[in-house]
Scaffold this motif. Structure first.
Motif, PDB file in Angstrom:
ATOM      1  N   GLU A  97       0.855  -1.184   0.000  1.00  0.00           N
ATOM      2  CA  GLU A  97       0.000   0.000   0.000  1.00  0.00           C
ATOM      3  C   GLU A  97       0.890   1.232   0.000  1.00  0.00           C
ATOM      4  N   ASP A  98       0.656   2.150  -0.949  1.00  0.00           N
ATOM      5  CA  ASP A  98       1.399   3.412  -1.039  1.00  0.00           C
ATOM      6  C   ASP A  98       2.905   3.180  -1.120  1.00  0.00           C
ATOM      7  N   VAL A  99       3.306   2.200  -1.909  1.00  0.00           N
ATOM      8  CA  VAL A  99       4.721   1.909  -2.102  1.00  0.00           C
ATOM      9  C   VAL A  99       5.133   2.378  -3.496  1.00  0.00           C
ATOM     10  N   THR A 100       6.290   3.005  -3.618  1.00  0.00           N
ATOM     11  CA  THR A 100       6.722   3.528  -4.914  1.00  0.00           C
ATOM     12  C   THR A 100       7.004   2.383  -5.887  1.00  0.00           C
ATOM     13  N   PRO A 101       6.825   2.620  -7.186  1.00  0.00           N
ATOM     14  CA  PRO A 101       7.121   1.576  -8.177  1.00  0.00           C
ATOM     15  C   PRO A 101       8.555   1.058  -8.089  1.00  0.00           C
ATOM     16  N   ALA A 102       9.505   1.948  -7.768  1.00  0.00           N
ATOM     17  CA  ALA A 102      10.904   1.513  -7.682  1.00  0.00           C
ATOM     18  C   ALA A 102      11.086   0.485  -6.567  1.00  0.00           C
ATOM     19  N   ALA A 103      10.456   0.736  -5.411  1.00  0.00           N
ATOM     20  CA  ALA A 103      10.553  -0.209  -4.292  1.00  0.00           C
ATOM     21  C   ALA A 103       9.875  -1.529  -4.640  1.00  0.00           C
TER      22      ALA A 103
END
Length: 411
Positions: A97-103
């Motif tokens: 949830e609400d995690v950046t695409p890079a991560a």
């Protein structure tokens, strides 16, 4: 649950949630209970690494690693949890949830088997569990990797199709255009590659009855290491004439890919094929510009309705505001009025004039056979050869092929 011990001591646990605080993921708790009853437990991040070495971990089928934006500072720890789980042959469902695409990209590359966004869509966790428990698919001749010959680069032409509204028939055009190009000549058929870049809802695999393969996501996750062999392993061949790169098995964020990833895929495809046909998502993403700049012809598919008109105008403004090559777009009108429909023809003319665009291609309504063709996994040429839409796409393919041949001869 607050530990990895089930209430019923007579049965081993089948799964664990791993999170900073599972109470932050109340929907996950409900879905775990629905799927597993009481045969699951809950662990913190540090606890999970210690638990994997315990005898109780032997019965684990999977772990659900639940993270949110606050956990991005601990990506190394998250990656270690995934790595150790995989070493113990434990499947990993990544819930974010609400995690950046890079991560997200980094953790998926570590080996997570499934990705599910949070809040969890209905039944999505159970479907992910079912997919992980499904037996490995049997590799058929159709699934064998496509051998790509080395040698001089073909520098093939890139044709792109994008629908400006849902259901306008963009994938139908992409699939049938690719097939018509692949069969345009009996004597010297060109090599054609069809690529589905609609990573979330792409249906080219459905329209050609091809299985989705894990190797597609593996290739897209690490395009730096992609060579001819890796690209060939991700491809499938339809009816021995058309090579296809389907969308990945799982739904992944569109922005998980970078400009560079997309450019590498386009470059390697153009190197080995005379024609590359790309089916784009309806959504504009940061790598849409990369495809637009590389395209030789970019078909923007619309219908004779208000939503298409509004979206075409918004796209025009967006491209012009960014000083992108709007003139590369070739507007194609699907389900166009018949020749005898003078009122419809007048509406088409007014639409083009009011939007300040040229509608260069008008495709007739193919009717029910078009939908049936997609459901049966066959191109229109195979299932409804005399269909008016099929005939028009065949003419388009012949025109593009003639243009390409003449350009090559002129060069």
């Amino acid at each position: 649950m607050t530990s990895a011990t089930p209430q019923n001591d007579d049965t081993g646990i089948l799964a664990c949630t791993i999170s900073r605080d599972v109470q932050n993921f109340d929907l996950l708790i409900e879905d775990m209970e629905a799927a597993l009853g009481e045969r699951w437990g809950d662990l913190g991040f540090a606890e999970a690494l210690a638990f994997f070495s315990q005898p109780e971990a032997a019965s684990l089928q999977f772990v659900a690693l639940a993270i949110d934006g606050e956990d991005e500072d601990n990506l190394t720890l998250m990656g270690e949890i995934i790595t150790q789980a995989k070493e113990k042959k434990i499947k990993v469902v990544l819930i974010a949830e609400d995690v950046t695409p890079a991560a997200l990209h980094q953790l998926l590359r570590k080996g997570a088997d499934e990705f599910v966004p949070y809040p969890l869509p209905e039944n999505e966790l159970q479907e992910a569990i079912d997919r992980m428990n499904a037996p490995e698919p049997v590799v058929t001749p159709q699934q064998v990797s496509v051998p790509l010959a080395s040698g001089a680069s073909k520098e093939g032409a890139l044709f792109v199709v994008q629908g400006l509204a849902g259901g306008v028939g963009a994938t139908t055009l992409a699939v049938n255009l690719a097939w018509e190009l692949a069969t345009v000549s009996q004597k010297d058929a060109p090599k054609v590659c069809l690529i589905d870049l609609d990573l979330q809802y792409g249906t080219i695999s459905t329209y050609l009855d091809l299985p989705r393969r894990e190797t597609v996501f593996e290739m897209l996750s690490d395009t730096v290491a992609m060579d001819d062999e890796v690209f060939g392993q991700a491809l499938q061949t339809f009816d021995e004439k058309l090579d296809v790169l389907t969308a990945p098995t799982d739904m992944v964020p569109l922005d998980i890919l970078t400009h560079e990833d997309i450019q590498r895929v386009i470059d390697i495809a153009r190197k080995h094929y005379d024609y590359v046909v790309v089916d784009m998502p309806k959504t504009l993403v940061h790598w849409s510009e990369t495809v637009l700049q590389a395209a030789h012809v970019y078909f923007a598919l619309i219908e004779l309705d208000m939503r298409s008109a509004q979206n075409a105008l918004r796209l025009k403004r967006a491209l012009q505001a960014e000083e992108l090559p709007f003139n590369k777009l070739r507007f194609a009108l699907n389900r166009a009025p018949k020749f005898t429909d003078l009122s419809g023809k007048s509406r088409v003319k007014r639409m083009g004039e009011s939007l300040g665009i040229s509608i260069d291609l008008q495709l007739p309504d193919g009717g029910k056979p078009v939908m049936q063709s997609g459901d049966h996994g066959l191109p229109l040429a195979s299932s409804a050869g005399k269909n008016p839409l099929r005939r028009e796409i065949a003419k388009l393919a012949q025109s593009l092929h003639s243009l390409g041949s003449n350009s090559a001869e002129a060069a």
